[in-house]
Design an enzyme around this catalytic site. Sequence first.
Site, PDB file in Angstrom:
ATOM      1  N   HIS A   1      58.021  36.614  56.719  1.00 28.58           N
ATOM      2  CA  HIS A   1      59.231  35.950  55.616  1.00 28.58           C
ATOM      3  C   HIS A   1      60.497  36.947  56.113  1.00 28.58           C
ATOM      4  CE1 HIS A   1      55.276  35.429  53.754  1.00 28.58           C
ATOM      5  NE2 HIS A   1      55.643  34.298  52.995  1.00 28.58           N
TER       6      HIS A   1
ATOM      7  N   GLU B   1      46.356  38.246  27.959  1.00 27.08           N
ATOM      8  CA  GLU B   1      45.252  38.681  28.791  1.00 27.08           C
ATOM      9  C   GLU B   1      45.617  38.891  30.088  1.00 27.08           C
ATOM     10  OE1 GLU B   1      43.428  36.014  25.498  1.00 27.08           O
ATOM     11  OE2 GLU B   1      44.890  35.720  27.298  1.00 27.08           O
TER      12      GLU B   1
ATOM     13  N   HIS C   1      62.415  30.896  54.806  1.00 27.75           N
ATOM     14  CA  HIS C   1      61.891  31.794  53.853  1.00 27.75           C
ATOM     15  C   HIS C   1      60.450  32.310  54.667  1.00 27.75           C
ATOM     16  CE1 HIS C   1      59.305  32.714  50.115  1.00 27.75           C
ATOM     17  NE2 HIS C   1      58.014  32.347  50.950  1.00 27.75           N
TER      18      HIS C   1
ATOM     19  N   HIS D   1      34.125  29.855  24.048  1.00 28.29           N
ATOM     20  CA  HIS D   1      34.031  30.946  23.866  1.00 28.29           C
ATOM     21  C   HIS D   1      32.772  31.771  24.479  1.00 28.29           C
ATOM     22  CE1 HIS D   1      37.461  30.117  21.616  1.00 28.29           C
ATOM     23  NE2 HIS D   1      37.685  31.471  21.027  1.00 28.29           N
TER      24      HIS D   1
END
Length: 689
Positions: free
Chosen positions: A39, A425, A274, A487
């Site tokens: 890149h 999280e 890029h 869950h």
Amino acid sequence: MASNSTDAVIRPDNGKSNVLANALRALAMDAVQQANSGHPGAPMGMAEMAVALWTRHLKHNPANPQWWDRDRFVLSNGHASMLLYSLLNLTGYALPMDELKRFRQRGSLTPGHPEVDHTPGVETTTGPLGQGLTNAVGMALAEKLMGDEFNRPGHTVVDHRTWVFLGDGCLMEGVSQEAISLAGVWRLGKLTALYDDNGISIDGAVTSWFADNTAQRFAASGWNVVGPVDGHDVDAIDAAITQAKASTDQPTLVICRTTIGKGSPARAGTAKAHGEPLGKDEIAATRAALGWSAAPFELPADVAAAWNAKGKGADMEGAWRSEWAAYRKLHAADAVELERRMGGQLPAGFETALLTTLAEVQQKAETVASRKASQKAIAILAPQLPELLGGSADLTGSNLTDWPGCGAVRGGEKGGRHINYGVREFGMAAIMNGIALHGGFIPFGGTFMTFSDYSRNAIRMAALMKRRVIHVFTHDSIGLGEDGPTHQPVEHAASLRLIPDLDVWRPCDEAETLTAWGSAVMNAHGPSALLLSRQNLPAQARSPEQTAAIWRGGYVLSDRPQAKAVIIATGSEVGLAMQAQALLDAQGVAVRVVSMPSTSVFDRQDATYRQGVLLSGLPCVAVEAGSTKLWGAYGCTAVLGIDRFGESAPGPELMKAFGFTPENLAQIVATEAKGFAGEGERQFPRSSN
């Protein structure tokens, strides 16, 4: 990562040419071309940003990349790795030009994306966008907390900054907002992010998919925002960084308007710059446009001298060492403790004390949920290990990651050893990686096991970087009950066990839980995941030899002479296995029960030990309230497990409905024992669910 986009975003700039920046451009485009991969665009676009920071502000010593009080520099857009490698080479790190020539080649010090502990001067492994920024937040928090703990009036020995380069891709990733929000509320004034605002990603100009007002986004999150500034004007960037350093109670974002592939006549401002080499013809045109006549991988002597930071770095560290010597004289005990903490060493006598405590816990034999046993373990360990830094993703009362006297980490306040991460999280996991990378702390954080999916990539990065980070995952099976299948973990334990170099523990009682914690704390070269129950679990009787064997990840918990089968159990199902063994005793079927709290650790034991535990000539049945898919590796002929989603109902009712009863397990084992004709008959394991 070639692009077919023809969009172009050319930022207006002052038109000045900076020879130090052009050196970075030349090295980047030459290395990518030689590798035929990489890149070039971002390094070429961020060159002046790098000049301003690395020559005028960054505190570092190329001769000692591990100096504690160095500034931390994070390249969050890790695909721009040739920018960092060029900087390390030019400033004097142990990264010779021959390694730049070997960019992206096997065995080189210049891999495709930066890797910590592989290349001198690289602070973290980046590539998954957004996580470098999040690591940087963890580093800045660690610096603040270490300074709060160890600095004394007139003696500031922890006083460094964290710098991060980031791009549009980092800001598109959701984890970036988790990090930005927390950095703001924590008031991390020594954190500065420089945003490479080039308006281009692989698919082209980003305005069709990234139209955020980035300045307002950061300001709303409590950041100081400087700019936009001309990202190709070294003096303007220098002034912006100076302004950022004046902010003591807010992190700062410096917005640098840049052109990707700056200097390339045909590729500048386009997605074609890029992720692919410029090509020989375009490189020649770029050299001409920049006025750069040096051959590939060569530098004019005056440019090399201007970049060399060895003398300046030695002076910087020398000044700090004078301060450190004075600190050691006045605060000798603190200095010894700081050295221990930053060296990642545990206190003298820690393991001996832990083993004594483990024997006491085994003797008490209390019935508790393993999440509660974990909290009790934390309360035992925390006074001995001031480096323990806990937290939870808004589930402290469920994960039980706090302990008496821990104190909360709060912006604008000193101290605290427990972090409220909020419902973040992924951010929590990546911030803990940054804390561990900084040094001085052993971070741990909790959430429900099913939400480990949110954290997964950061857990993987901790394993890849071999950093001591501890994940506390509670509510580990359908046994959690009424919250239902959203869950209730099913595939999660197996999924976590697939991550290389991650130690996964699923303990069955308090003794195994304390051992799991001890193992995680003493594992200085990798992360650990503790899978813990919501429901109470019975304590198991053990001899001292069996208690010691827990550390080996799997061991014989209960044996019978002339056993006809082996039951392997983990976590909450160990008690079930013991009950099934008793039923089988009454039927005249002798079986061995193996508790395997950590397949990861057990797999590292020698073959003789493993074979001695599993008795490879006998049928083997595994029982775990989760996916059955990995138990074939242990020679299991059947598995009592779960390969479908759970349901919403009380935990005991669900366990019975899914077949997790002593009677069902005993029947499965008896059937296997009766039908087994020898080792050659072992088949791929069958699931009962």
